[in-house]
Design a protein around this motif. Sequence first.
Motif, mmCIF file in Angstrom:
data_model
loop_
_atom_site.group_PDB
_atom_site.id
_atom_site.type_symbol
_atom_site.label_atom_id
_atom_site.label_comp_id
_atom_site.label_asym_id
_atom_site.label_seq_id
_atom_site.Cartn_x
_atom_site.Cartn_y
_atom_site.Cartn_z
ATOM 1 N N VAL A 27 0.654 -1.102 0.016
ATOM 2 C CA VAL A 27 0.074 0.124 -0.173
ATOM 3 C C VAL A 27 0.847 1.290 0.102
ATOM 4 N N LEU A 28 1.999 1.255 0.929
ATOM 5 C CA LEU A 28 2.824 2.548 0.955
ATOM 6 C C LEU A 28 3.562 2.410 -0.501
ATOM 7 N N GLY A 29 3.956 1.420 -1.015
ATOM 8 C CA GLY A 29 4.759 1.484 -2.451
ATOM 9 C C GLY A 29 3.844 1.949 -3.556
ATOM 10 N N VAL A 30 2.321 1.696 -3.639
ATOM 11 C CA VAL A 30 1.348 2.136 -4.529
ATOM 12 C C VAL A 30 1.554 3.535 -4.447
ATOM 13 N N LEU A 31 1.104 3.895 -3.307
ATOM 14 C CA LEU A 31 0.956 5.497 -2.785
ATOM 15 C C LEU A 31 2.314 6.270 -3.041
ATOM 16 N N ALA A 32 3.179 5.838 -2.869
ATOM 17 C CA ALA A 32 4.498 6.292 -3.141
ATOM 18 C C ALA A 32 4.829 6.628 -4.807
ATOM 19 N N LYS A 41 -9.891 4.327 -3.155
ATOM 20 C CA LYS A 41 -9.889 2.857 -2.460
ATOM 21 C C LYS A 41 -9.828 1.759 -3.344
ATOM 22 N N ASP A 42 -10.838 2.008 -4.339
ATOM 23 C CA ASP A 42 -10.932 0.653 -5.281
ATOM 24 C C ASP A 42 -9.523 0.639 -6.302
ATOM 25 N N ALA A 43 -9.051 1.741 -6.539
ATOM 26 C CA ALA A 43 -7.898 1.697 -7.516
ATOM 27 C C ALA A 43 -6.757 1.079 -6.316
ATOM 28 N N LEU A 44 -6.613 1.431 -5.531
ATOM 29 C CA LEU A 44 -5.355 0.946 -4.345
ATOM 30 C C LEU A 44 -5.697 -0.522 -4.363
ATOM 31 N N ALA A 45 -6.881 -0.974 -3.787
ATOM 32 C CA ALA A 45 -7.192 -2.323 -3.604
ATOM 33 C C ALA A 45 -6.911 -2.976 -4.987
ATOM 34 N N ASP A 46 -7.305 -2.603 -5.904
ATOM 35 C CA ASP A 46 -7.038 -3.445 -7.282
ATOM 36 C C ASP A 46 -5.298 -3.568 -7.498
ATOM 37 N N ALA A 47 -4.673 -2.376 -7.118
ATOM 38 C CA ALA A 47 -3.122 -2.555 -7.299
ATOM 39 C C ALA A 47 -2.579 -3.466 -6.317
ATOM 40 N N VAL A 48 -3.059 -3.446 -5.118
ATOM 41 C CA VAL A 48 -2.210 -4.220 -4.083
ATOM 42 C C VAL A 48 -2.715 -5.635 -4.277
ATOM 43 N N LEU A 53 -8.364 -10.168 -4.636
ATOM 44 C CA LEU A 53 -9.180 -9.012 -3.993
ATOM 45 C C LEU A 53 -9.842 -9.785 -2.539
ATOM 46 N N PRO A 54 -9.555 -9.327 -1.600
ATOM 47 C CA PRO A 54 -10.403 -10.008 -0.422
ATOM 48 C C PRO A 54 -11.797 -9.565 -0.547
ATOM 49 N N GLY A 55 -12.687 -10.523 0.320
ATOM 50 C CA GLY A 55 -13.995 -10.172 0.123
ATOM 51 C C GLY A 55 -14.362 -8.811 0.727
ATOM 52 N N ASN A 56 -13.627 -8.191 1.812
ATOM 53 C CA ASN A 56 -14.044 -6.804 2.301
ATOM 54 C C ASN A 56 -12.767 -6.075 1.838
ATOM 55 N N ALA A 57 -12.685 -5.686 0.693
ATOM 56 C CA ALA A 57 -10.946 -5.004 0.335
ATOM 57 C C ALA A 57 -11.100 -3.635 1.000
ATOM 58 N N THR A 58 -12.160 -2.903 0.906
ATOM 59 C CA THR A 58 -12.216 -1.378 1.626
ATOM 60 C C THR A 58 -12.047 -1.656 3.088
ATOM 61 N N ALA A 87 -11.210 12.919 -0.764
ATOM 62 C CA ALA A 87 -12.004 12.529 -1.808
ATOM 63 C C ALA A 87 -12.369 10.777 -1.816
ATOM 64 N N GLY A 88 -12.420 10.271 -0.827
ATOM 65 C CA GLY A 88 -12.794 8.795 -0.576
ATOM 66 C C GLY A 88 -11.722 8.157 -0.832
ATOM 67 N N GLY A 89 -10.483 8.462 -1.082
ATOM 68 C CA GLY A 89 -9.109 7.601 -1.082
ATOM 69 C C GLY A 89 -8.089 8.119 -0.367
ATOM 70 N N TYR A 90 -6.830 8.023 -0.730
ATOM 71 C CA TYR A 90 -5.576 8.318 0.053
ATOM 72 C C TYR A 90 -4.587 8.939 -0.955
#
Length: 264
Positions: A27-32, A41-48, A53-58, A87-90
């Motif tokens: 998660v840190l790597g994708v954000l960096a 949050k959807d884009a981050l979860a898909d990347a990681v 994808l886990p059942g409750n990815a959010t 904006a609903g993400g990070y």
Amino acid sequence: MLGQIEIIDGDGRRMTGDDLPRRARQVLGVLAARHDRVQSKDALADAVWGADLPGNATAALEHYVSVLRRALQPGVPTARSFIVTRAGGYVFATDRARLDLADLRAAAKIAERRPGQLDVREHIVELAPELPFAEDEYADWAAPARAEVKAVLVAALLDLAEPAAAADPARALRLAREATELEPFTERGYRLAMVAGAALGRADEVVRWIDLCRRALADDLGITPSADTTSLRDRLLAELHTPGTRTSAAPDNNDTADTHTRAR
């Protein structure tokens, strides 16, 4: 992020990517890699997680963001974290934490505007002893940033090697070698190595580098060195075998192999 992940806080406390849970590190790597741009949050979860994808990815994502905030900035309120909720993400905010990848991207922009400014190239080489995200080098999210840094680093190495070919051919040869190890399909690197070898009076180096170029291009791209590269070899060898002739001219910067899709 350039090389192994390392985090240094204001008190000099150090952590590495190995000190973090694997998913938190990713998660840190994708954000960096995408710093200063809000990631949903959807884009981050898909990347990681990708297809896993886990059942409750959010909820999982929010958990790992909390883990990162506690581990990297203990005692710092969420509102002051460099991982900003927006904006609903990070977003990784580089006005709150210095990031070497952001520094390199800024230096690359300066290098584009100032072709002859060698100190900027030296800074790029110092910033990037390795490509970023070494722990996750095969992750899809890491690939674009690694390719970007590689291209910037190779260009800086060759921009430094070119003027050094006459003044300090041993250094030019080292820089050209580092560039071709990173990107074996750039003919400019081989040409600079040939010029540096000739400046050292080494005909065998000229022959060795044209052979390395030929093998790299044939094995991976199915092409042969350009006419610029082969004519440079012929000229350098002729000069080396002509008494009293000094080899000093820099190679032509045109690079036919660079028009092909890079494979590494």
